[in-house]
Design a protein around this motif. Structure first.
Motif, PDB file in Angstrom:
ATOM      1  N   LYS A  16      56.162 -21.998 -69.274  1.00 28.29           N
ATOM      2  CA  LYS A  16      56.118 -21.932 -67.808  1.00 28.29           C
ATOM      3  C   LYS A  16      55.382 -20.668 -67.367  1.00 28.29           C
ATOM      4  CE  LYS A  16      60.044 -24.614 -66.109  1.00 28.29           C
ATOM      5  NZ  LYS A  16      60.519 -25.307 -67.312  1.00 28.29           N
ATOM      6  N   GLY A  17      54.924 -20.694 -66.120  1.00 31.46           N
ATOM      7  CA  GLY A  17      54.341 -19.507 -65.500  1.00 31.46           C
ATOM      8  C   GLY A  17      53.073 -19.054 -66.195  1.00 31.46           C
ATOM      9  N   ALA A  22      48.443 -25.671 -71.572  1.00 30.31           N
ATOM     10  CA  ALA A  22      48.180 -27.100 -71.368  1.00 30.31           C
ATOM     11  C   ALA A  22      47.644 -27.673 -72.677  1.00 30.31           C
ATOM     12  CB  ALA A  22      47.179 -27.303 -70.236  1.00 30.31           C
ATOM     13  N   ALA A  23      48.498 -28.410 -73.396  1.00 31.92           N
ATOM     14  CA  ALA A  23      48.096 -28.966 -74.694  1.00 31.92           C
ATOM     15  C   ALA A  23      47.364 -30.288 -74.522  1.00 31.92           C
ATOM     16  CB  ALA A  23      49.314 -29.149 -75.587  1.00 31.92           C
TER      17      ALA A  23
END
Ligand SMILES: Nc1ncnc2c1ncn2[C@@H]1O[C@H](COP(=O)(O)OP(=O)(O)OP(=O)(O)O)[C@@H](O)[C@H]1O
Ligand SMILES: [Mg+2]
Length: 243
Positions: A16-17, A22-23
């Protein structure tokens, strides 16, 4: 075309954050039934994440995954566990056999977990197909690496799954043994119509497939039918895979 797996705008974000990764980024693709598909791409491009999301081992952050026509995002954890047990087979680089069980017990383990009575004729056919007839009483430690991977392939096939997934199934094998395992996967697709999806780093391994999906930075950036190892290697070079 009839598809074993359908993905629509599938994204997977780990963390998060500011630490979020992003896979997979809005992947939309289909995997044809009864074919052999290879998944290639640079390290970190999302290949394992793609495989895990397609197989119900991991849940996408957003988007739709259908396996054999079943929408996975609507399923409970219990339903996903059953789906993984009954409808998908896995072959890993590290074989993942149970060392205390015989070859036959390893192969039929998914049937016992599903409380399904073994169809002995089918079990015998699978054992013969992977070339382990006469070895079924051995323990995994008494087998070569190639033979151990054949046990894992038989275990993946025994439930007649919608899809057999492999994450670098030849990654731990020497060149000759890897070729034998790839030939076995190829013959299984041709003889039984089994759908196989295999992640690999090796252009020669990918050339055994009908189609190659190329991933880069979480996206499907290309597909190649009737791949040759030379064309696959050239495509990987353009993706910067060997840098
Ligand atoms: N459980 C996780 N937590 C955080 N980040 C992850 C996790 N799993 C994967 N990632 C990240 O997601 C991205 C894609 O990883 P993935 O394992 O799918 O890549 P890959 O193509 O299989 O790589 P390799 O060829 O090295 O096996 C990478 O940046 C990775 O660091
Ligand atoms: Mg991986």
């Amino acid at each position: 075309m009839d598809e074993a797996v359908r993905m629509d705008t599938v994204s997977k974000v780990y963390g998060k954050g500011s630490g979020a990764v992003a896979a997979l980024r809005e992947v939309t693709t289909g995997i044809p039934r009864g074919r052999f598909t290879a998944v290639m791409g640079p390290s970190g491009s999302g290949k394992s994440t793609f495989l895990h999301c397609a197989a119900g081992l991991d849940t996408p952050t957003s988007g739709s995954v259908r396996l054999g026509g079943t929408e996975l995002s609507a399923m409970s954890e219990t339903e996903l566990t059953e789906l993984r047990r009954d409808r998908v087979g896995f072959v890993f680089q590290a074989f993942n056999l149970v060392s205390s069980l015989t070859v036959m017990q390893n192969i039929t383990l998914p049937l016992r977990l599903a409380r399904t009575r073994a169809d002995q004729a089918w079990v015998d056919e699978v054992v013969a197909r992977v070339g382990l007839t006469g070895r079924t009483g051995h323990r995994p430690a008494e087998l070569s690496g190639g033979q151990q991977q054949r046990v894992a392939i038989a275990r993946a096939l025994v439930t007649r799954p919608d899809v057999v997934f492999g994450d670098e199934p030849t990654g731990a094998l020497d060149t000759m043994t890897a070729r034998e395992v790839l030939t076995l996967l190829r013959e299984t697709v041709d003889a039984t119509g089994q759908t196989v999806v295999m992640v690999t780093h090796d252009p020669v391994a990918a050339s055994y497939a009908d189609t190659v999906l190329f991933l880069a930075d979480g996206r499907v950036v290309d597909t190649m039918d009737a791949p040759s190892s030379e064309r696959v290697a050239a495509r990987m070079t353009r993706l910067g895979a060997w840098n």
